[in-house]
Design an enzyme around this catalytic site. Structure first.
Site, short mmCIF file in Angstrom:
data_model
loop_
_atom_site.label_atom_id
_atom_site.label_comp_id
_atom_site.label_asym_id
_atom_site.label_seq_id
_atom_site.Cartn_x
_atom_site.Cartn_y
_atom_site.Cartn_z
N THR A 1 -5.26 -8.00 10.39
CA THR A 1 -5.56 -6.69 9.81
C THR A 1 -5.10 -5.57 10.74
O THR A 1 -4.50 -4.59 10.28
CB THR A 1 -7.08 -6.56 9.56
OG1 THR A 1 -7.49 -7.64 8.71
CG2 THR A 1 -7.42 -5.24 8.91
N TYR B 1 -12.28 -2.04 -3.05
CA TYR B 1 -12.74 -2.15 -1.67
C TYR B 1 -14.27 -2.11 -1.58
O TYR B 1 -14.82 -1.74 -0.53
CB TYR B 1 -12.12 -1.05 -0.81
CG TYR B 1 -10.70 -1.36 -0.36
CD1 TYR B 1 -10.40 -2.54 0.30
CD2 TYR B 1 -9.67 -0.46 -0.59
CE1 TYR B 1 -9.10 -2.83 0.73
CE2 TYR B 1 -8.36 -0.73 -0.16
CZ TYR B 1 -8.10 -1.92 0.50
OH TYR B 1 -6.81 -2.20 0.93
N GLU C 1 -10.07 -9.50 -7.97
CA GLU C 1 -9.05 -8.46 -7.79
C GLU C 1 -7.95 -8.56 -8.85
O GLU C 1 -7.47 -7.53 -9.34
CB GLU C 1 -8.45 -8.57 -6.38
CG GLU C 1 -9.46 -8.25 -5.29
CD GLU C 1 -8.97 -8.52 -3.88
OE1 GLU C 1 -9.75 -8.31 -2.93
OE2 GLU C 1 -7.79 -8.94 -3.72
N LYS D 1 0.84 -1.20 0.00
CA LYS D 1 0.00 0.00 0.00
C LYS D 1 0.87 1.26 0.00
O LYS D 1 2.09 1.19 0.25
CB LYS D 1 -0.92 -0.03 1.22
CG LYS D 1 -1.91 -1.22 1.21
CD LYS D 1 -2.80 -1.18 2.44
CE LYS D 1 -3.74 -2.38 2.46
NZ LYS D 1 -4.65 -2.34 3.65
N ARG E 1 -1.95 -14.46 3.29
CA ARG E 1 -2.67 -13.85 4.41
C ARG E 1 -1.94 -14.15 5.74
O ARG E 1 -1.84 -13.28 6.61
CB ARG E 1 -4.11 -14.38 4.49
CG ARG E 1 -5.00 -14.08 3.30
CD ARG E 1 -5.63 -12.73 3.30
NE ARG E 1 -6.39 -12.42 4.49
CZ ARG E 1 -7.05 -11.27 4.64
NH1 ARG E 1 -7.06 -10.36 3.67
NH2 ARG E 1 -7.70 -11.01 5.74
N PHE F 1 -15.17 3.71 7.80
CA PHE F 1 -13.80 4.04 7.41
C PHE F 1 -13.61 4.06 5.90
O PHE F 1 -12.48 4.26 5.43
CB PHE F 1 -12.81 3.09 8.07
CG PHE F 1 -12.99 1.62 7.73
CD1 PHE F 1 -12.50 1.08 6.54
CD2 PHE F 1 -13.66 0.78 8.60
CE1 PHE F 1 -12.67 -0.26 6.23
CE2 PHE F 1 -13.83 -0.58 8.30
CZ PHE F 1 -13.33 -1.09 7.11
N ASN G 1 -1.48 -0.39 7.12
CA ASN G 1 -0.95 -1.69 7.53
C ASN G 1 -0.14 -2.37 6.42
O ASN G 1 -0.04 -3.59 6.37
CB ASN G 1 -2.09 -2.58 8.05
CG ASN G 1 -3.17 -2.79 7.01
OD1 ASN G 1 -3.04 -2.36 5.86
ND2 ASN G 1 -4.24 -3.47 7.39
N HIS H 1 -1.77 -5.76 1.35
CA HIS H 1 -3.09 -6.32 1.06
C HIS H 1 -2.92 -7.71 0.47
O HIS H 1 -1.96 -7.97 -0.26
CB HIS H 1 -3.84 -5.45 0.03
CG HIS H 1 -5.07 -6.12 -0.53
ND1 HIS H 1 -6.28 -6.08 0.12
CD2 HIS H 1 -5.25 -6.89 -1.62
CE1 HIS H 1 -7.17 -6.78 -0.58
NE2 HIS H 1 -6.57 -7.28 -1.65
N ARG I 1 2.70 -7.27 9.00
CA ARG I 1 2.06 -6.24 9.82
C ARG I 1 2.61 -6.25 11.25
O ARG I 1 2.73 -5.20 11.88
CB ARG I 1 0.54 -6.42 9.78
CG ARG I 1 -0.05 -6.05 8.41
CD ARG I 1 -1.39 -6.68 8.19
NE ARG I 1 -2.08 -6.17 7.00
CZ ARG I 1 -3.22 -6.68 6.54
NH1 ARG I 1 -3.79 -7.71 7.18
NH2 ARG I 1 -3.79 -6.19 5.47
P1 IDP Z 1 -7.64 -7.05 5.27
O1 IDP Z 1 -6.81 -6.01 4.56
O2 IDP Z 1 -6.85 -7.74 6.34
O3 IDP Z 1 -8.31 -8.02 4.33
P2 IDP Z 1 -10.24 -5.76 5.62
O4 IDP Z 1 -11.16 -5.99 6.75
O5 IDP Z 1 -10.62 -6.32 4.29
O6 IDP Z 1 -8.78 -6.27 6.06
O7 IDP Z 1 -10.07 -4.18 5.49
C1 IDP Z 1 -9.45 -3.62 4.36
C2 IDP Z 1 -8.51 -2.52 4.82
O8 IDP Z 1 -9.27 -1.45 5.37
C3 IDP Z 1 -7.55 -2.92 5.94
O9 IDP Z 1 -6.39 -3.59 5.47
C4 IDP Z 1 -7.21 -1.58 6.53
O10 IDP Z 1 -6.26 -0.86 5.73
C5 IDP Z 1 -8.56 -0.86 6.44
N1 IDP Z 1 -9.39 -1.01 7.65
C6 IDP Z 1 -10.06 -2.13 8.04
N2 IDP Z 1 -10.74 -1.92 9.18
C7 IDP Z 1 -10.49 -0.64 9.52
C8 IDP Z 1 -10.91 0.19 10.63
O11 IDP Z 1 -11.65 -0.22 11.52
N3 IDP Z 1 -10.43 1.48 10.64
C9 IDP Z 1 -9.61 1.97 9.66
N4 IDP Z 1 -9.21 1.23 8.61
C10 IDP Z 1 -9.63 -0.07 8.55
MG MG Z 2 -9.82 -7.70 2.97
#
Ligand code: IDP
Ligand code: MG
Length: 135
Positions: A92, A50, A127, A10, A86, A58, A113, A116, A103
């Site tokens: 996450t 997304y 994707e 990212k 993963r 968010f 973080n 992805h 991470r």
């Molecule tokens: P992932 O990247 O581990 O699959 P997802 O739940 O799909 O996690 O969320 C996508 C991205 O959105 C996360 O990697 C993170 O950058 C952001 N994100 C997820 N939850 C939150 C939150 O509660 N606050 C702010 N950003 C979030």
């Molecule tokens: Mg995800």
């Protein structure tokens, strides 16, 4: 089973100079690089990528962040690459990501973080087609 998954470093990771660190982990693990491109996403592509989060509080911040500068998009291939990648990324929320994961080693904030990875075969197919339609 050999499969492909979408990887992003990212914009936070690119800005911090972590592309080499992430690619090193991918290559030393034994995954094959199938596609690699540095690019800055437009909002439409980011909102599509997304889309599952479009009703989350968010979402706007996430789209602002992911379009804020260049990211590295990659497709990697290998045995169980979707779940394996993963696992390499960790949770996450970096606060919950164990040391040894990307991470857990390289991030402290939920949004920023570093990386992805697709979360299922269906997500990976969707994707990869979005980022690399010619593959
Ligand atoms: P992932 O990247 O581990 O699959 P997802 O739940 O799909 O996690 O969320 C996508 C991205 O959105 C996360 O990697 C993170 O950058 C952001 N994100 C997820 N939850 C939150 C939150 O509660 N606050 C702010 N950003 C979030
Ligand atoms: Mg995800």
């Amino acid at each position: 089973m050999s499969e492909r998954t979408l990887v992003l470093v990212k914009p936070d990771g690119v800005a911090r100079g972590l592309v080499g660190e992430v690619l090193k982990r991918i290559e030393t693990r034994g995954y094959k690089l199938v596609a690699l491109e540095l690019r800055t996403l437009d909002r439409a592509t980011a909102e599509n990528h997304y889309g599952e989060h479009s009703d989350k509080p968010f979402f706007k911040d996430l789209v602002d962040f992911i379009t804020s500068g260049p990211l590295l998009a990659a497709v990697i291939e290998g045995n169980d690459a979707i779940s394996g990648w993963r696992t390499m990324m960790g949770a996450t929320n970096p606060s919950n990501a164990v040391p040894g994961t990307i991470r857990g080693d390289l991030a402290t904030e939920m949004q920023n973080n570093v990386s992805h990875g697709s979360d299922s075969p269906e997500s990976a197919a969707r994707e990869i087609a979005l980022f690399f339609p010619n593959l």
